[in-house]
Design a protein around this motif. Structure first.
Motif, PDB file in Angstrom:
ATOM      1  N   UNK A  62       0.823  -1.168   0.046  1.00 41.67           N
ATOM      2  CA  UNK A  62      -0.009  -0.085  -0.223  1.00 41.67           C
ATOM      3  C   UNK A  62       0.930   1.155  -0.091  1.00 41.67           C
ATOM      4  N   UNK A  63       0.524   2.112  -0.879  1.00 41.04           N
ATOM      5  CA  UNK A  63       1.270   3.391  -1.031  1.00 41.04           C
ATOM      6  C   UNK A  63       0.257   4.740  -1.129  1.00 41.04           C
ATOM      7  N   UNK A  64       0.922   5.594  -0.358  1.00 40.74           N
ATOM      8  CA  UNK A  64       0.248   7.090  -0.499  1.00 40.74           C
ATOM      9  C   UNK A  64       0.504   7.777  -1.842  1.00 40.74           C
ATOM     10  N   UNK A  65      -0.427   8.358  -2.452  1.00 35.88           N
ATOM     11  CA  UNK A  65      -0.344   9.189  -3.414  1.00 35.88           C
ATOM     12  C   UNK A  65      -0.265  10.603  -3.488  1.00 35.88           C
ATOM     13  N   UNK A  66       0.561  11.550  -3.746  1.00 35.01           N
ATOM     14  CA  UNK A  66       0.420  12.700  -4.272  1.00 35.01           C
ATOM     15  C   UNK A  66       0.538  13.227  -5.389  1.00 35.01           C
ATOM     16  N   UNK A  67       0.464  14.333  -5.730  1.00 35.71           N
ATOM     17  CA  UNK A  67       0.704  15.070  -7.149  1.00 35.71           C
ATOM     18  C   UNK A  67       1.763  16.061  -7.022  1.00 35.71           C
ATOM     19  N   UNK A  68       2.809  15.879  -7.816  1.00 34.37           N
ATOM     20  CA  UNK A  68       3.755  17.232  -7.891  1.00 34.37           C
ATOM     21  C   UNK A  68       4.265  17.086  -9.306  1.00 34.37           C
ATOM     22  N   UNK A  78       0.687  12.208 -10.779  1.00 35.16           N
ATOM     23  CA  UNK A  78       0.603  11.405  -9.457  1.00 35.16           C
ATOM     24  C   UNK A  78       2.067  10.731  -9.032  1.00 35.16           C
ATOM     25  N   UNK A  79       2.222  10.675  -7.929  1.00 35.26           N
ATOM     26  CA  UNK A  79       3.747   9.984  -7.610  1.00 35.26           C
ATOM     27  C   UNK A  79       3.174   9.021  -6.312  1.00 35.26           C
ATOM     28  N   UNK A  80       3.864   7.799  -6.433  1.00 35.66           N
ATOM     29  CA  UNK A  80       3.626   7.056  -5.253  1.00 35.66           C
ATOM     30  C   UNK A  80       4.812   7.096  -4.290  1.00 35.66           C
ATOM     31  N   UNK A  81       4.593   7.296  -3.000  1.00 34.66           N
ATOM     32  CA  UNK A  81       5.390   7.858  -2.050  1.00 34.66           C
ATOM     33  C   UNK A  81       6.047   6.431  -1.134  1.00 34.66           C
ATOM     34  N   UNK A  82       7.193   6.568  -0.948  1.00 40.92           N
ATOM     35  CA  UNK A  82       8.085   5.546  -0.243  1.00 40.92           C
ATOM     36  C   UNK A  82       7.963   3.975  -0.584  1.00 40.92           C
ATOM     37  N   UNK A  83       8.252   3.885  -2.039  1.00 41.79           N
ATOM     38  CA  UNK A  83       8.238   2.572  -2.662  1.00 41.79           C
ATOM     39  C   UNK A  83       9.683   2.035  -2.459  1.00 41.79           C
ATOM     40  N   UNK A  84       9.524   0.994  -1.498  1.00 47.28           N
ATOM     41  CA  UNK A  84      11.075   0.630  -1.230  1.00 47.28           C
ATOM     42  C   UNK A  84      11.892   0.132  -2.423  1.00 47.28           C
ATOM     43  N   UNK A 136      -7.485  18.044  -3.646  1.00 47.17           N
ATOM     44  CA  UNK A 136      -7.785  19.297  -3.663  1.00 47.17           C
ATOM     45  C   UNK A 136      -8.880  19.446  -2.520  1.00 47.17           C
ATOM     46  N   UNK A 137      -9.885  18.459  -2.156  1.00 46.28           N
ATOM     47  CA  UNK A 137     -10.625  18.306  -1.016  1.00 46.28           C
ATOM     48  C   UNK A 137      -9.822  17.917   0.303  1.00 46.28           C
ATOM     49  N   UNK A 138      -8.656  17.858   0.026  1.00 49.91           N
ATOM     50  CA  UNK A 138      -7.593  17.477   1.310  1.00 49.91           C
ATOM     51  C   UNK A 138      -7.865  16.022   1.874  1.00 49.91           C
ATOM     52  N   UNK A 139      -8.375  15.153   0.710  1.00 49.22           N
ATOM     53  CA  UNK A 139      -8.510  13.697   1.051  1.00 49.22           C
ATOM     54  C   UNK A 139      -7.330  12.975   0.860  1.00 49.22           C
ATOM     55  N   UNK A 140      -6.952  11.915   1.407  1.00 47.28           N
ATOM     56  CA  UNK A 140      -6.098  10.993   1.298  1.00 47.28           C
ATOM     57  C   UNK A 140      -6.183  10.405   0.116  1.00 47.28           C
ATOM     58  N   UNK A 141      -5.061   9.950  -0.815  1.00 54.41           N
ATOM     59  CA  UNK A 141      -5.323   9.000  -1.713  1.00 54.41           C
ATOM     60  C   UNK A 141      -4.322   7.904  -1.686  1.00 54.41           C
ATOM     61  N   UNK A 142      -4.680   6.627  -1.731  1.00 50.97           N
ATOM     62  CA  UNK A 142      -3.738   5.692  -1.646  1.00 50.97           C
ATOM     63  C   UNK A 142      -4.121   4.628  -2.628  1.00 50.97           C
ATOM     64  N   UNK A 143      -3.145   3.584  -2.719  1.00 50.39           N
ATOM     65  CA  UNK A 143      -3.242   2.806  -3.716  1.00 50.39           C
ATOM     66  C   UNK A 143      -2.770   1.157  -3.174  1.00 50.39           C
ATOM     67  N   UNK A 144      -3.743   0.157  -3.347  1.00 58.22           N
ATOM     68  CA  UNK A 144      -3.136  -1.241  -2.683  1.00 58.22           C
ATOM     69  C   UNK A 144      -2.619  -1.744  -4.090  1.00 58.22           C
TER      70      UNK A 144
END
Length: 175
Positions: A62-68, A78-84, A136-144
């Motif tokens: 599972x990973x958190x997604x941000x946009x940058x 979209x960028x997946x964070x902390x992918x080992x 934009x709605x300050x929701x968390x975006x995650x991907x499994x």
């Protein structure tokens, strides 16, 4: 929260085809590099020992997604964070495993091979809009990212051969 679930379904020696669901609803197919059965829980040393640079799908987990801003693509993505064992894993358009380097490529899949996806921009745009709207709605975006292969590698090869009997298939190094 926006919840993305990526279910890996078919793989060959170069690529993996998955189904992507957004909040439980099918969104599109996704092409990745070859899944080498990496798991997020593995140590960095184990991942480094298995990973083939530029030709390996990210570890299941599972990973958190941000946009940058992507310096490579010169636009927000979209960028997946902390992918080992990986860095810069994005969701972007593309058509084959040559376009991915570990990234996730949304699109349509005709079922004829695990190394080609079409209509990638058409699939990416609405997905990206959903991600941007949630953030934009300050929701968390995650991907499994899940390994949910419906068939064995050998069965997938046989199925692909039935779909395109004239094509020469070489899947000698799958396992």
């Amino acid at each position: 929260m926006l919840y993305l679930r990526l279910e890996r379904k078919v793989r060959n020696q170069t690529a993996t085809i998955s189904q992507l669901y957004v909040n439980g609803k099918f969104e599109c197919f996704v092409l990745e590099d070859r899944d080498r059965d990496l798991l997020k829980e593995m140590t960095p040393a184990v991942i480094a020992g298995i990973k083939v640079y530029g030709r390996t799908a990210i570890p299941a987990g599972q990973y958190k997604i941000i946009v940058n801003r992507s310096t490579r693509f010169k636009r927000d993505l979209p960028l997946l964070l902390e992918v080992p064992g990986f860095s810069g894993i994005r969701i972007h358009s593309g058509n084959s495993s040559a376009d991915t380097e570990g990234c996730l490529l949304p699109g349509s899949w005709d079922g004829k091979g695990a190394d080609w996806i079409s209509n990638s921009r058409k699939a990416f745009d609405p997905l990206f809009q959903k991600i941007q709207k949630a953030l934009a709605a300050k929701e968390r975006v995650i991907i499994d990212v899940l390994q949910k292969y419906a068939v064995t590698d050998a069965e997938a090869i046989a199925y692909q051969a039935m779909l395109d009997p004239g094509k020469q298939l070489d899947f000698t190094e799958i396992a």
